[in-house]
Design a protein around this motif. Structure first.
Motif, PDB file in Angstrom:
ATOM      1  N   ASP A   1       0.824  -1.206   0.000  1.00  0.00           N
ATOM      2  CA  ASP A   1       0.000   0.000   0.000  1.00  0.00           C
ATOM      3  C   ASP A   1       0.861   1.260   0.000  1.00  0.00           C
TER       4      ASP A   1
ATOM      5  N   ARG B   1       2.290   1.571  -3.507  1.00  0.00           N
ATOM      6  CA  ARG B   1       1.233   1.993  -4.444  1.00  0.00           C
ATOM      7  C   ARG B   1       0.885   3.462  -4.240  1.00  0.00           C
ATOM      8  N   ALA B   2       0.873   3.915  -2.999  1.00  0.00           N
ATOM      9  CA  ALA B   2       0.577   5.327  -2.733  1.00  0.00           C
ATOM     10  C   ALA B   2       1.649   6.213  -3.362  1.00  0.00           C
ATOM     11  N   ASP B   3       2.907   5.806  -3.252  1.00  0.00           N
ATOM     12  CA  ASP B   3       3.987   6.572  -3.877  1.00  0.00           C
ATOM     13  C   ASP B   3       3.831   6.579  -5.390  1.00  0.00           C
ATOM     14  N   GLY B   4       3.440   5.445  -5.968  1.00  0.00           N
ATOM     15  CA  GLY B   4       3.218   5.362  -7.416  1.00  0.00           C
ATOM     16  C   GLY B   4       2.075   6.252  -7.864  1.00  0.00           C
ATOM     17  N   SER B   5       1.018   6.327  -7.065  1.00  0.00           N
ATOM     18  CA  SER B   5      -0.121   7.197  -7.402  1.00  0.00           C
ATOM     19  C   SER B   5       0.277   8.666  -7.355  1.00  0.00           C
ATOM     20  N   LYS B   6       1.070   9.028  -6.349  1.00  0.00           N
ATOM     21  CA  LYS B   6       1.547  10.414  -6.259  1.00  0.00           C
ATOM     22  C   LYS B   6       2.417  10.765  -7.465  1.00  0.00           C
TER      23      LYS B   6
ATOM     24  N   ARG C   1       2.337   9.373 -10.409  1.00  0.00           N
ATOM     25  CA  ARG C   1       1.477   9.444 -11.592  1.00  0.00           C
ATOM     26  C   ARG C   1       0.796  10.808 -11.684  1.00  0.00           C
ATOM     27  N   LEU C   2       0.293  11.321 -10.555  1.00  0.00           N
ATOM     28  CA  LEU C   2      -0.351  12.642 -10.556  1.00  0.00           C
ATOM     29  C   LEU C   2       0.642  13.750 -10.893  1.00  0.00           C
TER      30      LEU C   2
END
Length: 183
Positions: free
Chosen positions: A135, A138-143, A145-146
């Protein structure tokens, strides 16, 4: 140079007060020779508290959900931020590949998916292990991506504005010429 980890002062057969007998140490042992003699004239032992070592690598963690610890070649924890884990067997030890010096894999520990990264330290029989919940990754990957999406949108807007400016600047004299020819 010989390194030992997870030992107590009792293991070193030293008389100590009972209140510090359970303190864990890392020990470096080396034979000492005189410059004039080729024969070993003594042994130097340096003891470092395990809590000091654990504090060094624990302070380097950027997130509080990750866990870093050191195990020996039998899978026994010799350094851990949680002192109650010292001396216990690591459940993921069977998944570490003996022929690789470092690797990474995913596994479930206590119903939590984690990415395990490990590195076998040269000159010792120790393995440095880091557990990171997926998690967190994934949170780092989402950041990320944004951030990339915002950069793409800003660059596209700037490119459109600059191209509009230069197209008008180049075509303005041609427009003036066309209006002048009509009159």
């Amino acid at each position: 140079l010989i390194w030992m980890g997870g030992t107590t002062l009792e293991d070193l057969e030293v008389d100590v007060p009972a209140d510090i007998a359970e303190v864990r140490y890392f020990s470096a042992i080396r034979g000492v020779k005189s410059v004039e003699q080729s024969v070993q004239s003594g042994v130097m032992v340096i003891n470092i508290r395990e809590s000091f070592i654990a504090g060094i690598y624990s302070a380097a963690l950027s997130d509080h959900d990750s866990l870093v610890y050191i195990v020996d070649d039998k899978g026994i924890v010799i350094s851990h931020p949680d002192m109650s884990q010292l001396g216990k067997m690591v459940p993921i030890f069977g998944e570490l590949k003996a022929n690789l010096d470092y690797d990474s894999f995913r596994t479930k520990i206590s119903k939590v998916e984690k990415q395990i990264v490990y590195y076998k330290m040269k000159g010792t029989n120790w393995i440095f292990v880091k557990e990171v919940p997926l998690d967190v990754l994934r949170a780092d990957g989402s950041k990320l991506r944004l951030i990339i999406l915002y950069i793409l949108l800003i660059c596209s807007a700037v490119a459109f504005l600059l191209s509009s400016y230069w197209v008008r600047r180049v075509t303005h004299p041609i427009s003036d010429l066309i209006y002048a020819m009509r009159d």
